[in-house]
Structure formats: structure tokens, C-alpha cells
Design a protein around this motif. Structure first.
Motif, PDB file in Angstrom:
ATOM      1  N   GLU A   1       0.074 -56.070 -34.753  1.00  0.00           N
ATOM      2  CA  GLU A   1      -0.974 -56.691 -35.559  1.00  0.00           C
ATOM      3  C   GLU A   1      -0.912 -58.210 -35.413  1.00  0.00           C
ATOM      4  O   GLU A   1      -1.937 -58.886 -35.316  1.00  0.00           O
ATOM      5  N   GLN A   2       0.302 -58.737 -35.376  1.00  0.00           N
ATOM      6  CA  GLN A   2       0.463 -60.168 -35.133  1.00  0.00           C
ATOM      7  C   GLN A   2      -0.056 -60.534 -33.745  1.00  0.00           C
ATOM      8  O   GLN A   2      -0.713 -61.566 -33.564  1.00  0.00           O
ATOM      9  N   ALA A   3       0.215 -59.666 -32.759  1.00  0.00           N
ATOM     10  CA  ALA A   3      -0.257 -59.918 -31.396  1.00  0.00           C
ATOM     11  C   ALA A   3      -1.786 -59.901 -31.326  1.00  0.00           C
ATOM     12  O   ALA A   3      -2.402 -60.728 -30.639  1.00  0.00           O
ATOM     13  N   ARG A   4      -2.417 -58.956 -32.038  1.00  0.00           N
ATOM     14  CA  ARG A   4      -3.887 -58.901 -32.022  1.00  0.00           C
ATOM     15  C   ARG A   4      -4.492 -60.151 -32.658  1.00  0.00           C
ATOM     16  O   ARG A   4      -5.539 -60.638 -32.221  1.00  0.00           O
TER      17      ARG A   4
ATOM     18  N   MET B   1      -3.203 -63.096 -32.407  1.00  0.00           N
ATOM     19  CA  MET B   1      -3.116 -64.109 -31.351  1.00  0.00           C
ATOM     20  C   MET B   1      -4.227 -63.911 -30.322  1.00  0.00           C
ATOM     21  O   MET B   1      -4.830 -64.879 -29.848  1.00  0.00           O
ATOM     22  N   MET B   2      -4.495 -62.648 -29.970  1.00  0.00           N
ATOM     23  CA  MET B   2      -5.548 -62.372 -28.996  1.00  0.00           C
ATOM     24  C   MET B   2      -6.917 -62.803 -29.537  1.00  0.00           C
ATOM     25  O   MET B   2      -7.750 -63.358 -28.793  1.00  0.00           O
ATOM     26  N   ARG B   3      -7.163 -62.571 -30.833  1.00  0.00           N
ATOM     27  CA  ARG B   3      -8.433 -62.997 -31.428  1.00  0.00           C
ATOM     28  C   ARG B   3      -8.579 -64.513 -31.354  1.00  0.00           C
ATOM     29  O   ARG B   3      -9.668 -65.035 -31.102  1.00  0.00           O
ATOM     30  N   SER B   4      -7.458 -65.230 -31.567  1.00  0.00           N
ATOM     31  CA  SER B   4      -7.524 -66.691 -31.513  1.00  0.00           C
ATOM     32  C   SER B   4      -7.885 -67.196 -30.129  1.00  0.00           C
ATOM     33  O   SER B   4      -8.372 -68.329 -29.979  1.00  0.00           O
TER      34      SER B   4
ATOM     35  N   ASP C   1      -0.177 -48.686 -20.660  1.00  0.00           N
ATOM     36  CA  ASP C   1      -0.666 -47.995 -21.848  1.00  0.00           C
ATOM     37  C   ASP C   1      -0.446 -48.839 -23.101  1.00  0.00           C
ATOM     38  O   ASP C   1      -1.320 -48.901 -23.983  1.00  0.00           O
ATOM     39  N   GLN C   2       0.681 -49.518 -23.192  1.00  0.00           N
ATOM     40  CA  GLN C   2       0.968 -50.317 -24.386  1.00  0.00           C
ATOM     41  C   GLN C   2       0.107 -51.574 -24.461  1.00  0.00           C
ATOM     42  O   GLN C   2      -0.275 -52.008 -25.562  1.00  0.00           O
ATOM     43  N   LEU C   3      -0.209 -52.163 -23.326  1.00  0.00           N
ATOM     44  CA  LEU C   3      -1.045 -53.368 -23.342  1.00  0.00           C
ATOM     45  C   LEU C   3      -2.446 -53.082 -23.884  1.00  0.00           C
ATOM     46  O   LEU C   3      -3.106 -53.987 -24.420  1.00  0.00           O
ATOM     47  N   LYS C   4      -2.895 -51.848 -23.761  1.00  0.00           N
ATOM     48  CA  LYS C   4      -4.220 -51.494 -24.301  1.00  0.00           C
ATOM     49  C   LYS C   4      -4.286 -51.715 -25.807  1.00  0.00           C
ATOM     50  O   LYS C   4      -5.368 -51.934 -26.361  1.00  0.00           O
ATOM     51  N   GLU C   5      -3.127 -51.648 -26.483  1.00  0.00           N
ATOM     52  CA  GLU C   5      -3.081 -51.832 -27.937  1.00  0.00           C
ATOM     53  C   GLU C   5      -3.501 -53.233 -28.356  1.00  0.00           C
ATOM     54  O   GLU C   5      -3.866 -53.453 -29.519  1.00  0.00           O
ATOM     55  N   ILE C   6      -3.463 -54.185 -27.438  1.00  0.00           N
ATOM     56  CA  ILE C   6      -3.889 -55.554 -27.769  1.00  0.00           C
ATOM     57  C   ILE C   6      -5.047 -55.981 -26.853  1.00  0.00           C
ATOM     58  O   ILE C   6      -5.182 -57.139 -26.522  1.00  0.00           O
ATOM     59  N   TRP C   7      -5.851 -54.976 -26.456  1.00  0.00           N
ATOM     60  CA  TRP C   7      -7.109 -55.220 -25.738  1.00  0.00           C
ATOM     61  C   TRP C   7      -6.904 -55.811 -24.341  1.00  0.00           C
ATOM     62  O   TRP C   7      -7.685 -56.631 -23.867  1.00  0.00           O
ATOM     63  N   ILE C   8      -5.856 -55.359 -23.686  1.00  0.00           N
ATOM     64  CA  ILE C   8      -5.635 -55.728 -22.284  1.00  0.00           C
ATOM     65  C   ILE C   8      -5.744 -54.469 -21.444  1.00  0.00           C
ATOM     66  O   ILE C   8      -4.992 -53.513 -21.646  1.00  0.00           O
TER      67      ILE C   8
END
Length: 528
Positions: A353-356, A358-361, A391-398
Motif C-alpha cells: 500500500e505504501q508502494a502504491r 509512491m506509484m501514484r505520486s 507477478d508481484q510487480l503487477k500489485e503496484i501497476w507494473i
């Protein structure tokens, strides 16, 4: 200084009897058959960066000193003489001198002398007229100012600052002595050494063969007539051939934890050992746009290390930072300390959630996903964790696509920085900070794939010169915390892998904290 165990007094008779009985048990002759996982670019240890070359070629060479092949954990205390008979440090720790063994000959009959030691390290430090095509471990020896000789049997390493770990680096299987009279170019295709085995031939994608050195300077060694490595890139095919009895031994640490179970079920007579191999999975992220520190941290926070460990190692892999974690590792951080650092906490969903955020920013989200390629070497060790990473990178829209690279091109590609994101593995030649820190993080290393940090570089030099192990460990942990904070080469896990052999293979000892110090094979024999 080295020490030698001796038998004296009444114990001498008993000791002699035990040695005689041991000698009778060790048979001469036979060809050891081993499957090999892929085709290295050459046969030159000094110009290769993988166990693919060191495994078959280590027995062709000798070092000045070597970790005792029968002690599972490499420590300074287990270093024994090889081409050197003894060694000593100057009082200020800036000179390391060796007395060399006399009467040793190269495989072509020419005498080994101190000049060969100087030629080897002039080559490694870039002082020789001839240059190595690739110098993977140049950063190990940046502290060597010069190497001098005194006659044929004395050689001294002169250092810019104290470096107590140098003796351990010299004991690595990556540190053989080359000859002055054979060019680096010739060493790639037909290496000449002083070791227990002579090189016979290398047929890429087919086989590598070595044969017993009849004139080896250790009387009676090696016991084997030769070793034949058959190259089989497909792991399943190779394991099936081993189970069927076509091979005496698997490629070291090539049998995954799940496959060890299969081997034990299908070939219950086989001996299999799972060992911590001091090999770590790295997430390499370039510093080129858009991979700024925020994006790198987000990718680091996306990692679910436990999933990697459960899927690939059935829970037997380890979590660690740069240095191998205890108890097998001497320098690594304990788990309770690691869990306080970024991305190592057990709450994966909180991290993501913290990573997402960062991605939004950075402007990314469910409707604006980042697309990239992840490169990985084309062997199972690399492909398997890369599939989980995607597969795990998909969790943060990569959304990542896997691109595989053959072994001969793999490290050169990384050294050219011809990638944006890579799933890589980093194996330690010795369990010492200088090995990992100089090779992978110092500004002077061609294998620093992710950028130079002068602050880290200064700390690397400082820890290397520190004589007090406790103070040195504090500096090392300071470096590790900084690397984790900056998301530099995030470490995903440390592997434990298996090696299997048929019961007729005797005298084999597996290392627990370095895969690069176990495979000279001069003490192995076949009891058939």
C-alpha cells in the motif's frame, strides 16, 4: 601464519596406521561423470563470472592458499597452504609475504616461480601489457599497489592500506595462479595450470573434459583418472539421467529443494545434501529515467520475500541483506534487525500500500501502468524467481515482460548496463564483506551495475582497513542499512540448493557458505 598438524611420540605409530588405512580405502582410477548446466564463454577462471567455468576448471589450477576443502564453513582459520608454504603480514598490515613451494611444474613441464604470481596479479590489476578481455574481480584487488619478487620462491603483496581480508580473497576458487608463459588468450581455450587435473577439451553445448595430472606435486593425488562434464541445459532432463545412473554426480547446487525430494524417491540410494550456498537473488534497477529513487523504493516494497522462499525453496531459503545471514554467515544481520528495515517487515500488504502511494505520486495507477522488460539469465536459477517477480510487480501497476539471455552474454550485458530491470544472482566467493562490497557496490568496479555512491564507497574502504572484527561489522551493517534505504540492488532471498551423488562417490565435502571453494576434486575417488 599457517599451521600443520604433526604426529609425535607414541602417537606417531597410531597416526601412521590411520593414514595408511585411509590411503588403502581411497582407490585410484575411474572417470567421474557430472552433468553440467550450460556453456560458459571460455575456460579462463579469471575472465569468467560464474560457477559454470570455475566448477570444471578449479582442478586445473592451484592458488597461493586455499580454504580447507574438508571444512564446510570458510573462515580465515581454515586457510591452508597451496602453492605457498607459509605467509606473514608486516607489522602495519600493508605487506603480505609468501614463501613458495619449490619443484612445482606447469602442465607443459615449465617450472612454477614467483614470477608467475607477479604476472597473475599484474594481469588482474591492469599493470600487465596484456589485458584480460573481461576482468570480473578487478575491484577485489584495487588495494594492491604492487607485487614484488625476491628470487624464485619469495613474493610480497604491497598494499595501499591494510586489508586483512586479502588472504581470504586469495583463498577463493576464483584466485588461481596463471603462468607468465601462456597468454590470457590461450587460457580461454586451452588453460595450462599446476593443478591435479589437466585440461583435455571443451566442446560448447556438449562437454568439458579434464584428465589426471600424472606429475602433480602432491604424491598420489588426484585419485580420479579424469572428470567428464556433459552439458545438459534442461534441468529435468539432467536429473532424469542422474536417476537412471548415467551420472555419478549432479552439477553442484543445481538440484532445487523440490527436486531433491524427487531424486530421493526415484533413486533412494543417492546421497543428496541441501546447503546454504551464499547465493542471493538481486533485483537490479537502473538509475536511468524513469527509475528514480521513489520508483526503486516502490519496487522494493512490492516484494513478498516469503512467497519466493515458500515457492522456490519450500520454506528453506533465507532472508538477508548483502551479507549471508547467520548462523552460516559470519557477517550478516540477524533477522530481527532486518525486519526493522524498509521492505523487510512481515506485513506485505502494508508495504505494498505504501508502494502504491509512491506509484501514484509518480503518475502511475490502475489505468496508467508502467510497462518494462525484466532480463534474466536463461537458466532455471534465474528464470524461476523472475516469473514470481513479474507477478508481484503487477500489485503496484507494473506490467513486466521476461527477456532471457544466454550465459555467455549475461554478465557482459550487465557490465554494459544494457538493461533497465534485471533478476540477477550474486554468489559470494568467500563470506567476507570485501568480496561483495568491492565487487558489486564500489565506484571502481565494472560490476557495479546500478551506480556509484561516494559515501558508500568511502565506507567500503574504511571497513576493509578495519582490523577489529566487531568495529568492522558495525561499519558493514551501516553500509547495508544505507543500501536498503536507497533501494540499491534489493536482496530478495538467499538460496539453499541441493547436490546429489551416487554412493560410489567418496571424499566429497560441500561448503555451507561459499559455492566457489569446494570443487578441486583432488580428494574425490570412486569406490566401484
Amino acid at each position: 601464519m599457517s599451521m600443520r598438524r604433526e604426529c609425535t611420540g607414541i602417537a606417531a605409530l597410531l597416526c601412521g596406521m590411520m593414514m595408511a588405512n585411509a590411503a588403502l580405502a581411497q582407490k585410484q582410477g575411474g572417470i567421474l561423470r557430472v552433468f553440467h548446466r550450460d556453456s560458459p564463454a571460455s575456460m579462463s577462471i579469471l575472465e569468467e563470472g560464474s560457477i559454470s567455468a570455475i566448477m570444471p576448471m578449479m582442478g586445473v589450477f592451484n592458488n597461493l592458499v586455499l580454504f580447507d576443502q574438508h571444512v564446510p564453513q570458510n573462515r580465515v582459520e581454515s586457510i591452508v597452504p597451496d602453492l605457498a608454504t607459509s605467509w606473514s603480514w608486516s607489522e602495519d598490515g600493508t605487506e603480505l609475504s609468501f614463501k613458495l613451494r619449490e619443484g612445482v611444474k606447469w602442465h607443459d613441464g615449465k617450472p612454477f616461480t614467483a614470477a608467475d604470481v607477479k604476472c597473475t596479479y599484474d594481469l588482474l590489476t591492469g599493470k600487465a601489457t596484456e589485458k584480460l578481455r573481461l576482468n570480473y574481480r578487478e575491484a577485489w584487488f584495487l588495494n594492491i599497489n604492487e607485487v614484488t619478487t625476491n628470487g624464485d620462491s619469495d613474493v610480497t603483496f604491497h598494499l595501499k592500506q591494510p586489508q586483512p581480508a586479502l588472504i581470504s580473497l586469495l583463498a577463493s576458487g576464483y584466485s588461481p595462479i596463471y603462468s607468465c608463459h601462456v597468454s590470457a588468450r590461450e587460457m580461454r581455450s586451452h588453460p595450462i595450470g599446476t593443478g591435479p587435473f589437466k585440461f583435455v577439451e571443451y566442446k560448447p553445448s556438449q562437454s568439458i573434459k579434464v584428465a589426471r595430472n600424472q606429475d602433480y606435486w602432491k604424491p598420489g593425488r588426484p585419485y580420479l583418472d579424469g572428470i567428464e562434464y556433459t552439458i545438459i541445459p534442461n534441468r529435468s532432463t539432467a536429473i532424469l539421467a542422474f536417476v537412471a545412473g548415467k551420472f555419478d554426480m549432479t552439477f553442484p547446487y543445481e538440484v532445487s529443494v523440490p527436486l531433491v525430494k524427487d531424486v530421493r524417491n526415484q533413486a533412494p540410494q543417492a546421497i543428496c545434501e541441501i546447503k546454504p550456498m551464499n547465493g542471493r537473488a538481486n533485483l537490479l534497477i537502473t538509475d536511468a529515467p524513469p527509475f528514480n529513487p521513489v520508483l526503486r523504493r516502490a519496487m522494493q516494497l512490492s516484494l513478498d520475500r516469503k512467497s519466493f522462499i515458500d515457492i522456490l525453496g519450500e520454506g528453506q531459503y533465507d532472508v538477508g541483506a548483502v551479507l549471508q545471514p547467520p548462523p552460516e554467515g559470519i557477517w550478516g544481520m540477524p533477522l530481527e534487525m532486518l525486519q526493522q528495515l524498509i521492505g523487510y517487515g512481515p506485513d506485505v500488504q502494508k508495504n505494498r500500500e505504501q508502494a502504491r502511494g509512491m506509484m501514484r505520486s509518480l503518475g502511475y495507477g490502475p489505468d496508467n501502468r508502467l510497462k518494462l522488460k525484466v532480463v534474466a539469465r536463461n537458466i532455471a536459477w534465474y528464470r524461476d524467481p523472475a516469473a514470481i517477480l513479474l507477478d508481484q510487480l503487477k500489485e503496484i501497476w507494473i506490467d513486466a515482460e521476461l527477456e532471457t539471455v544466454e550465459t555467455a552474454s549475461w554478465v557482459p550485458k550487465l557490465m554494459r548496463k544494457d538493461f533497465t530491470v534485471a533478476m540477477s544472482l550474486s554468489g559470494s566467493a568467500v563470506d567476507d564483506p570485501d568480496n561483495q562490497l568491492y565487487e558489486n557496490y564500489s565506484c571502481g568496479s565494472s560490476r557495479n551495475y546500478t551506480g556509484c555512491n561516494p559515501e558508500i564507497d568511502a565506507l567500503i574502504h574504511k571497513q576493509s582497513a578495519e582490523l577489529d572484527p566487531a568495529k568492522r561489522k558495525e561499519l558493514v551493517w551501516q553500509i547495508e542499512r544505507k543500501l536498503i534505504d536507497d533501494a540499491v540492488r534489493p536482496i530478495i532471498f538467499f538460496m539453499r540448493q541441493g547436490t546429489c551423488w551416487q554412493p560410489e562417490v567418496k571424499g566429497l565435502t560441500l561448503m555451507e557458505n561459499s559455492i566457489f571453494n569446494s570443487w578441486r576434486m583432488e580428494d574425490v575417488w570412486l569406490d566401484k
